[in-house]
Design a protein around this motif. Structure first.
Motif, PDB file in Angstrom:
ATOM      1  N   PRO A  19       0.838  -1.206   0.000  1.00 34.14           N
ATOM      2  CA  PRO A  19       0.000   0.000   0.000  1.00 34.14           C
ATOM      3  C   PRO A  19       0.870   1.253   0.000  1.00 34.14           C
ATOM      4  O   PRO A  19       1.961   1.252   0.566  1.00 34.14           O
ATOM      5  CB  PRO A  19      -0.787  -0.101   1.310  1.00 34.14           C
ATOM      6  N   MET A  20       0.382   2.319  -0.637  1.00 29.79           N
ATOM      7  CA  MET A  20       1.138   3.574  -0.706  1.00 29.79           C
ATOM      8  C   MET A  20       0.241   4.723  -0.290  1.00 29.79           C
ATOM      9  O   MET A  20      -0.864   4.874  -0.834  1.00 29.79           O
ATOM     10  CB  MET A  20       1.663   3.802  -2.114  1.00 29.79           C
ATOM     11  N   PRO A  21       0.711   5.539   0.669  1.00 24.53           N
ATOM     12  CA  PRO A  21      -0.106   6.678   1.106  1.00 24.53           C
ATOM     13  C   PRO A  21      -0.241   7.721  -0.001  1.00 24.53           C
ATOM     14  O   PRO A  21       0.694   7.948  -0.766  1.00 24.53           O
ATOM     15  CB  PRO A  21       0.675   7.235   2.303  1.00 24.53           C
ATOM     16  N   LEU A  22      -1.423   8.312  -0.081  1.00 25.21           N
ATOM     17  CA  LEU A  22      -1.697   9.351  -1.069  1.00 25.21           C
ATOM     18  C   LEU A  22      -1.759  10.708  -0.383  1.00 25.21           C
ATOM     19  O   LEU A  22      -2.037  10.789   0.815  1.00 25.21           O
ATOM     20  CB  LEU A  22      -3.012   9.061  -1.789  1.00 25.21           C
ATOM     21  N   ASP A  23      -1.527  11.766  -1.138  1.00 27.19           N
ATOM     22  CA  ASP A  23      -1.559  13.123  -0.609  1.00 27.19           C
ATOM     23  C   ASP A  23      -2.856  13.783  -1.073  1.00 27.19           C
ATOM     24  O   ASP A  23      -3.126  13.844  -2.268  1.00 27.19           O
ATOM     25  CB  ASP A  23      -0.354  13.907  -1.124  1.00 27.19           C
ATOM     26  N   PRO A  24      -3.682  14.282  -0.131  1.00 25.20           N
ATOM     27  CA  PRO A  24      -4.945  14.908  -0.528  1.00 25.20           C
ATOM     28  C   PRO A  24      -4.778  16.277  -1.186  1.00 25.20           C
ATOM     29  O   PRO A  24      -5.721  16.797  -1.770  1.00 25.20           O
ATOM     30  CB  PRO A  24      -5.710  15.029   0.790  1.00 25.20           C
ATOM     31  N   VAL A  25      -3.588  16.870  -1.113  1.00 24.81           N
ATOM     32  CA  VAL A  25      -3.371  18.219  -1.612  1.00 24.81           C
ATOM     33  C   VAL A  25      -2.797  18.239  -3.028  1.00 24.81           C
ATOM     34  O   VAL A  25      -3.115  19.112  -3.823  1.00 24.81           O
ATOM     35  CB  VAL A  25      -2.433  18.997  -0.655  1.00 24.81           C
ATOM     36  N   ARG A  26      -1.943  17.262  -3.360  1.00 24.75           N
ATOM     37  CA  ARG A  26      -1.273  17.306  -4.666  1.00 24.75           C
ATOM     38  C   ARG A  26      -0.908  15.903  -5.149  1.00 24.75           C
ATOM     39  O   ARG A  26      -0.740  14.983  -4.342  1.00 24.75           O
ATOM     40  CB  ARG A  26      -0.016  18.148  -4.583  1.00 24.75           C
ATOM     41  N   PRO A  27      -0.763  15.729  -6.469  1.00 20.60           N
ATOM     42  CA  PRO A  27      -0.232  14.468  -6.983  1.00 20.60           C
ATOM     43  C   PRO A  27       1.239  14.354  -6.587  1.00 20.60           C
ATOM     44  O   PRO A  27       1.909  15.371  -6.378  1.00 20.60           O
ATOM     45  CB  PRO A  27      -0.389  14.580  -8.493  1.00 20.60           C
ATOM     46  N   GLU A  28       1.739  13.140  -6.479  1.00 26.49           N
ATOM     47  CA  GLU A  28       3.125  12.938  -6.067  1.00 26.49           C
ATOM     48  C   GLU A  28       3.819  11.915  -6.945  1.00 26.49           C
ATOM     49  O   GLU A  28       3.173  11.099  -7.600  1.00 26.49           O
ATOM     50  CB  GLU A  28       3.182  12.449  -4.616  1.00 26.49           C
ATOM     51  N   LEU A  68       1.550   9.064  -8.499  1.00 21.39           N
ATOM     52  CA  LEU A  68       0.423   8.806  -7.607  1.00 21.39           C
ATOM     53  C   LEU A  68      -0.566   9.958  -7.697  1.00 21.39           C
ATOM     54  O   LEU A  68      -0.174  11.124  -7.708  1.00 21.39           O
ATOM     55  CB  LEU A  68       0.911   8.647  -6.161  1.00 21.39           C
ATOM     56  N   PRO A  69      -1.866   9.650  -7.752  1.00 19.84           N
ATOM     57  CA  PRO A  69      -2.863  10.706  -7.908  1.00 19.84           C
ATOM     58  C   PRO A  69      -3.070  11.499  -6.623  1.00 19.84           C
ATOM     59  O   PRO A  69      -2.768  11.025  -5.531  1.00 19.84           O
ATOM     60  CB  PRO A  69      -4.133   9.925  -8.266  1.00 19.84           C
ATOM     61  N   GLN A  70      -3.614  12.694  -6.768  1.00 21.37           N
ATOM     62  CA  GLN A  70      -4.026  13.490  -5.622  1.00 21.37           C
ATOM     63  C   GLN A  70      -5.303  12.866  -5.089  1.00 21.37           C
ATOM     64  O   GLN A  70      -6.304  12.761  -5.796  1.00 21.37           O
ATOM     65  CB  GLN A  70      -4.294  14.922  -6.060  1.00 21.37           C
TER      66      GLN A  70
END
Length: 80
Positions: A19-28, A68-70
């Motif tokens: 699993p990979m954490p996503l950022d709610p503010v920006r794509p990474e 990774l998507p926002q």
């Protein structure tokens, strides 16, 4: 650059191993190591670990950047 006919980076589809954490503010972009899985006939992506800019050691084993998507939450293992 070494005479490559297409020196631009290629985009390919991969499956995540963890699993990979996503950022709610920006794509990474996430540093990862790719390996081919003969059983599933696809590339698998394994995170190189901590992704902070101060963690340059994780670049040593990386041979790919995952886009990774926002979004909120976590990208589950096995995602494409």
């Amino acid at each position: 650059l070494r005479g490559e006919p297409s020196p631009l980076l290629q985009r390919i589809r991969v499956k995540t191993v963890t699993p990979m954490p996503l950022d709610p503010v920006r794509p990474e972009y996430h540093r990862a190591s790719l390996c081919w899985d003969d059983g599933e006939g696809c590339f698998k992506a394994l995170s190189t670990g901590g992704q902070r800019s101060s963690r340059l050691l994780s670049m040593r084993t990386a041979n790919a950047l995952l886009e990774l998507p926002q979004a909120k939450g976590v990208l589950p293992a096995g995602s494409e």
